[in-house]
Design a protein around this motif. Structure first.
Motif, PDB file in Angstrom:
ATOM      1  N   TYR A 259       2.407  32.902  -0.267  1.00  0.00           N
ATOM      2  CA  TYR A 259       3.898  32.586   0.176  1.00  0.00           C
ATOM      3  C   TYR A 259       4.592  31.585  -0.586  1.00  0.00           C
ATOM      4  CZ  TYR A 259       2.643  35.556   4.255  1.00  0.00           C
ATOM      5  OH  TYR A 259       2.402  36.890   4.975  1.00  0.00           O
ATOM      6  N   ARG A 260       5.658  31.679  -0.866  1.00  0.00           N
ATOM      7  CA  ARG A 260       6.681  30.604  -1.216  1.00  0.00           C
ATOM      8  C   ARG A 260       7.746  30.192  -0.355  1.00  0.00           C
ATOM      9  NH1 ARG A 260       6.896  29.052  -6.785  1.00  0.00           N
ATOM     10  NH2 ARG A 260       5.590  30.962  -7.543  1.00  0.00           N
ATOM     11  N   PHE A 261       7.742  28.900   0.068  1.00  0.00           N
ATOM     12  CA  PHE A 261       9.254  28.491   0.889  1.00  0.00           C
ATOM     13  C   PHE A 261       9.545  27.456   0.018  1.00  0.00           C
ATOM     14  CE2 PHE A 261       6.032  30.277   4.306  1.00  0.00           C
ATOM     15  CZ  PHE A 261       6.709  31.242   4.265  1.00  0.00           C
ATOM     16  N   SER A 262      10.985  26.757   0.522  1.00  0.00           N
ATOM     17  CA  SER A 262      11.626  25.676  -0.092  1.00  0.00           C
ATOM     18  C   SER A 262      12.102  24.939   1.244  1.00  0.00           C
ATOM     19  CB  SER A 262      12.701  25.900  -0.966  1.00  0.00           C
ATOM     20  OG  SER A 262      13.501  26.787  -0.336  1.00  0.00           O
ATOM     21  N   ILE A 263      12.153  23.609   0.984  1.00  0.00           N
ATOM     22  CA  ILE A 263      12.683  22.658   2.215  1.00  0.00           C
ATOM     23  C   ILE A 263      13.599  21.827   1.602  1.00  0.00           C
ATOM     24  CG2 ILE A 263      10.545  21.385   2.222  1.00  0.00           C
ATOM     25  CD1 ILE A 263      12.956  22.376   5.163  1.00  0.00           C
ATOM     26  N   SER A 264      14.708  21.425   2.022  1.00  0.00           N
ATOM     27  CA  SER A 264      15.243  20.247   1.650  1.00  0.00           C
ATOM     28  C   SER A 264      14.673  18.875   1.940  1.00  0.00           C
ATOM     29  CB  SER A 264      17.001  20.152   2.037  1.00  0.00           C
ATOM     30  OG  SER A 264      17.704  18.917   1.803  1.00  0.00           O
ATOM     31  N   GLU A 265      14.849  17.904   1.265  1.00  0.00           N
ATOM     32  CA  GLU A 265      14.265  16.619   1.292  1.00  0.00           C
ATOM     33  C   GLU A 265      14.900  16.122   2.487  1.00  0.00           C
ATOM     34  OE1 GLU A 265      14.485  13.544  -1.523  1.00  0.00           O
ATOM     35  OE2 GLU A 265      16.505  14.354  -2.143  1.00  0.00           O
ATOM     36  N   SER A 266      16.165  16.546   2.893  1.00  0.00           N
ATOM     37  CA  SER A 266      16.995  15.844   3.916  1.00  0.00           C
ATOM     38  C   SER A 266      16.778  16.568   5.486  1.00  0.00           C
ATOM     39  CB  SER A 266      18.495  15.833   3.602  1.00  0.00           C
ATOM     40  OG  SER A 266      18.885  17.336   3.627  1.00  0.00           O
ATOM     41  N   ALA A 267      15.822  17.676   5.274  1.00  0.00           N
ATOM     42  CA  ALA A 267      15.407  18.190   6.585  1.00  0.00           C
ATOM     43  C   ALA A 267      14.866  17.319   7.499  1.00  0.00           C
ATOM     44  CB  ALA A 267      14.679  19.503   6.367  1.00  0.00           C
ATOM     45  N   PRO A 268      15.321  17.328   8.817  1.00  0.00           N
ATOM     46  CA  PRO A 268      14.408  16.494   9.947  1.00  0.00           C
ATOM     47  C   PRO A 268      13.199  16.954  10.201  1.00  0.00           C
ATOM     48  CG  PRO A 268      16.294  17.895  10.745  1.00  0.00           C
ATOM     49  CD  PRO A 268      16.458  18.242   9.435  1.00  0.00           C
ATOM     50  N   SER A 269      12.457  16.405  10.810  1.00  0.00           N
ATOM     51  CA  SER A 269      11.233  16.802  11.458  1.00  0.00           C
ATOM     52  C   SER A 269      11.335  17.983  12.388  1.00  0.00           C
ATOM     53  CB  SER A 269      10.291  15.727  12.154  1.00  0.00           C
ATOM     54  OG  SER A 269       9.091  16.072  12.638  1.00  0.00           O
ATOM     55  N   GLY A 270      10.621  18.957  12.384  1.00  0.00           N
ATOM     56  CA  GLY A 270      10.704  19.928  13.497  1.00  0.00           C
ATOM     57  C   GLY A 270      11.445  21.194  12.596  1.00  0.00           C
ATOM     58  N   THR A 271      11.812  21.052  11.513  1.00  0.00           N
ATOM     59  CA  THR A 271      12.542  22.172  10.849  1.00  0.00           C
ATOM     60  C   THR A 271      11.676  23.163  10.584  1.00  0.00           C
ATOM     61  OG1 THR A 271      14.282  20.445   9.803  1.00  0.00           O
ATOM     62  CG2 THR A 271      14.035  22.539   8.792  1.00  0.00           C
ATOM     63  N   SER A 272      12.195  24.724  10.595  1.00  0.00           N
ATOM     64  CA  SER A 272      11.348  25.643  10.328  1.00  0.00           C
ATOM     65  C   SER A 272      11.607  25.827   8.887  1.00  0.00           C
ATOM     66  CB  SER A 272      11.788  26.940  11.091  1.00  0.00           C
ATOM     67  OG  SER A 272      11.251  27.909  10.844  1.00  0.00           O
ATOM     68  N   ILE A 273      10.503  26.213   8.191  1.00  0.00           N
ATOM     69  CA  ILE A 273      10.354  26.381   6.723  1.00  0.00           C
ATOM     70  C   ILE A 273      10.358  27.990   6.242  1.00  0.00           C
ATOM     71  CG2 ILE A 273       9.195  25.999   4.648  1.00  0.00           C
ATOM     72  CD1 ILE A 273       8.126  23.571   5.914  1.00  0.00           C
ATOM     73  N   GLY A 274       9.717  28.490   6.968  1.00  0.00           N
ATOM     74  CA  GLY A 274       9.388  30.267   6.833  1.00  0.00           C
ATOM     75  C   GLY A 274       8.539  30.869   7.890  1.00  0.00           C
ATOM     76  N   LYS A 275       8.346  32.112   7.533  1.00  0.00           N
ATOM     77  CA  LYS A 275       7.396  32.734   8.658  1.00  0.00           C
ATOM     78  C   LYS A 275       6.174  33.438   7.871  1.00  0.00           C
ATOM     79  CE  LYS A 275      10.606  33.571  12.359  1.00  0.00           C
ATOM     80  NZ  LYS A 275      11.395  34.656  13.139  1.00  0.00           N
ATOM     81  N   ILE A 276       4.890  33.342   8.336  1.00  0.00           N
ATOM     82  CA  ILE A 276       4.030  34.099   7.609  1.00  0.00           C
ATOM     83  C   ILE A 276       3.518  35.177   8.490  1.00  0.00           C
ATOM     84  CG2 ILE A 276       3.276  32.298   5.972  1.00  0.00           C
ATOM     85  CD1 ILE A 276       1.123  31.640   8.075  1.00  0.00           C
ATOM     86  N   MET A 277       2.756  36.313   8.173  1.00  0.00           N
ATOM     87  CA  MET A 277       2.459  37.245   9.117  1.00  0.00           C
ATOM     88  C   MET A 277       1.083  37.878   8.917  1.00  0.00           C
ATOM     89  SD  MET A 277       3.493  38.874  11.942  1.00  0.00           S
ATOM     90  CE  MET A 277       2.855  40.293  12.799  1.00  0.00           C
ATOM     91  N   ALA A 278       0.281  37.795  10.015  1.00  0.00           N
ATOM     92  CA  ALA A 278      -0.953  38.706   9.799  1.00  0.00           C
ATOM     93  C   ALA A 278      -1.031  39.727  10.555  1.00  0.00           C
ATOM     94  CB  ALA A 278      -2.074  37.576  10.121  1.00  0.00           C
ATOM     95  N   TYR A 279      -1.800  40.721  10.241  1.00  0.00           N
ATOM     96  CA  TYR A 279      -1.685  42.060  11.252  1.00  0.00           C
ATOM     97  C   TYR A 279      -3.283  42.248  11.378  1.00  0.00           C
ATOM     98  CZ  TYR A 279      -3.487  44.435   6.813  1.00  0.00           C
ATOM     99  OH  TYR A 279      -4.255  44.549   5.608  1.00  0.00           O
TER     100      TYR A 279
END
Length: 542
Positions: A259-279
């Motif tokens: 999985y590849r995600f990105s996050i802004s350095e200005s994002a506060p703690s608790g920010t959702s970055i992305g979702k992963i899924m297992a089946y």
């Protein structure tokens, strides 16, 4: 006569007994007691056992009913009476009985009729009215029926061979005492090779292990044949719906291995970055899972689960800085909440996936090198004296130059490189501290600004002469005794001193030779003045 009657009564019992239904037992017993044995009856009636097959479309001869007194002169007339008499007819002259309707043993297996014979010459009864029985014999005309349909069963997947599933039972309305008309055998029509049925009991069992994830429902057809399956047997079928219940025999697996995600350095703690899924091929409780982060010593990220979708939500646990670290590589792990301990070693394990998080650079405001500044300067310095220098930098890679401005006092100014200078003469006795605010503004983006507090302390210098604490005007009597205290004099100094000020006093120049008065040090900042006879001046110093 009695012996003859007893003998024939014994012979008739095994013939009559099998034909009686349970529901008609009392009526049949009554009928049997009324039926005389073959041959001469007590009252003169003569007949054999009457039996007629069911389901015959043509008129069937049942038997003959006659009186022993009938000598064939055709003067006797026979009649049938009773509830079921309409299904039969009788030859009034000969007493021959015929079935004139198709009979169904399953609807009525016995007919209890009354017989009457009349002498037509005088119209009188030749014999007393008597009851007799016609038995309907069974043919195999009813197929087996499954009365408890529909059949449904649930059995755990991967159950071993021989596991009980369900029992099915068919019913055959034919006479169980006649041949094998109601003797049933069960056969599996559809459902091999996973199921089997016991031929005589109808018990369905597992014959091969099944995996619910491959197929979760099976339609099994069971056939029941009467006559033990012999030629001419009738059959009926039923369908059994068998569902496999789930066991936790599958591990959760990530849909993606990367999985590849990105996050802004200005994002506060608790920010959702992305979702992963297992089946998980299991269902219900067996498919519930939990996610965790592996190989993240910095504790920068965490994963929480969405209980409705079973997705793992990757969140930022603490803030990131692009300039310090521009990307992170972490590994996520998933496993089941509920694990069958017996299956776990072989089947239920955790699986992992790799996550790369890219930190995106943001245009951040300037950052001062210190959280606040404290400068010191002696009072009395000339205009333009340098107080100190503050410095802010652009944390972004482009390193924008800064412009500085100062607020809080008109006694100071700041130049382009952050150096603070005086614009007025500082007097500690007027103000010992100044609270300033310096603002840094990026040249490339004037919207990015930051401020810092600057505290300036003004040091003391000895720039104030001591002063008498008040104006003294002292009087003394002309005849005052020598050595008498006539005034206590004290002094002050506006300068700041670490230790207490200590003053010394002496006569002024014009009164230096005046011996009429003298000054005495009182071991403090006070002097005793004695014997004043005329005006007198005193000097003070430190």
């Amino acid at each position: 006569m009695n012996h003859h009657f007893f003998k024939h009564w014994i012979l008739m019992i095994p013939l009559l007994w099998p034909c009686l239904k349970v529901a008609e037992t009392l009526k049949a017993e009554k009928a049997q007691r009324a039926v005389p044995p073959p041959g001469r009856a007590k009252r003169g009636w003569v007949w054999n056992q009457f039996v007629v097959p069911e389901e015959m479309d043509t008129v069937q001869h049942v038997g003959r009913l006659r009186s022993e007194l009938d000598n064939g002169n055709n003067s006797f007339q026979y009649k049938l009476l009773g509830t079921g008499a309409g299904s039969f007819s009788i030859d009034e002259r000969t007493g021959d009985i015929f079935a004139i309707q198709k009979l169904d043993r399953e609807e009525q297996s016995l007919y209890i009729l009354r017989a009457q014979v009349i002498d037509t010459t005088n119209g009188k009864a030749v014999e007393p009215e008597s009851e007799f029985v016609i038995r309907v014999s069974d043919i195999n005309d009813n197929e087996p029926r499954f009365l408890d349909e529909p059949y449904e069963a649930i059995v755990p997947e991967m159950s071993p061979e021989g596991t009980f599933v369900i029992k099915v039972t068919a019913n055959d309305a034919d006479d169980p005492t006649t041949g094998y008309h109601a003797r049933l055998l069960y056969n599996l029509e559809r459902g091999q090779p996973y199921f089997s049925v016991e031929p005589t009991t109808g018990v369905i069992r597992i014959s091969s292990k099944m995996d619910r994830e491959l197929q979760d429902t099976y339609c099994v057809i069971i056939q029941a044949k009467d006559m033990l399956g012999q030629p001419g047997a009738l059959s009926g079928t039923t369908t059994v719906s068998i569902k496999l219940s789930d066991i936790n025999d599958n591990k959760p697996i990530f849909k993606e291995s990367f999985y590849r995600f990105s996050i802004s350095e200005s994002a506060p703690s608790g920010t959702s970055i992305g979702k992963i899924m297992a089946y998980d091929d299991d269902i219900g409780e067996n498919a519930e899972m939990e996610y965790s982060i592996e190989d993240d010593d910095s504790k920068t990220f965490d994963i929480i689960i969405d209980n409705e979708t079973q997705e793992g939500i990757v969140i930022l646990q603490k803030e990131v800085d692009f300039e310090q670290q521009s990307h992170y590589g972490i590994r996520a792990k998933v496993k089941n909440y509920h694990v069958d301990e017996e299956l776990a070693p072989a089947h239920v394990n955790a699986s992992t996936t790799y996550i790369k998080v890219q930190v995106e650079d943001e245009d951040e405001p300037p950052v001062f090198l210190l959280p606040y500044y404290i400068f010191e300067i002696p009072e009395g310095k000339p205009y333009g004296t340098i107080i100190g220098t503050v410095s802010a930098i652009d944390p972004d890679r482009r390193q924008s130059p800064m412009r500085y401005s100062l607020t809080g006092s008109k006694m100071f100014d700041i130049n382009g490189n952050g150096t603070i200078i005086t614009t007025n003469l500082l007097d500690r006795e007027v103000s010992a501290w100044y609270n300033l605010s310096v603002t840094a503004t990026e040249t490339y983006n004037v919207q990015q600004i930051s401020s810092v507090h600057v505290y300036v302390q003004v040091f003391n210098i000895n720039d104030n002469a001591p002063e008498f604490s008040q104006f003294y005007e002292t009087y003394v009597c002309e005849n005052a005794e020598s050595g008498k205290t006539i005034q206590i004099i004290s002094a002050i100094d506006r300068d700041e001193s670490i230790e207490d000020h200590h003053f010394y006093f002496n006569h002024s120049m014009e009164d230096a030779n005046n011996s009429s008065f003298m000054l005495i040090d009182n071991q403090g900042n006070m002097i005793l003045l004695r014997n004043k006879t005329k005006g007198y001046l005193a000097k003070i110093g430190e």
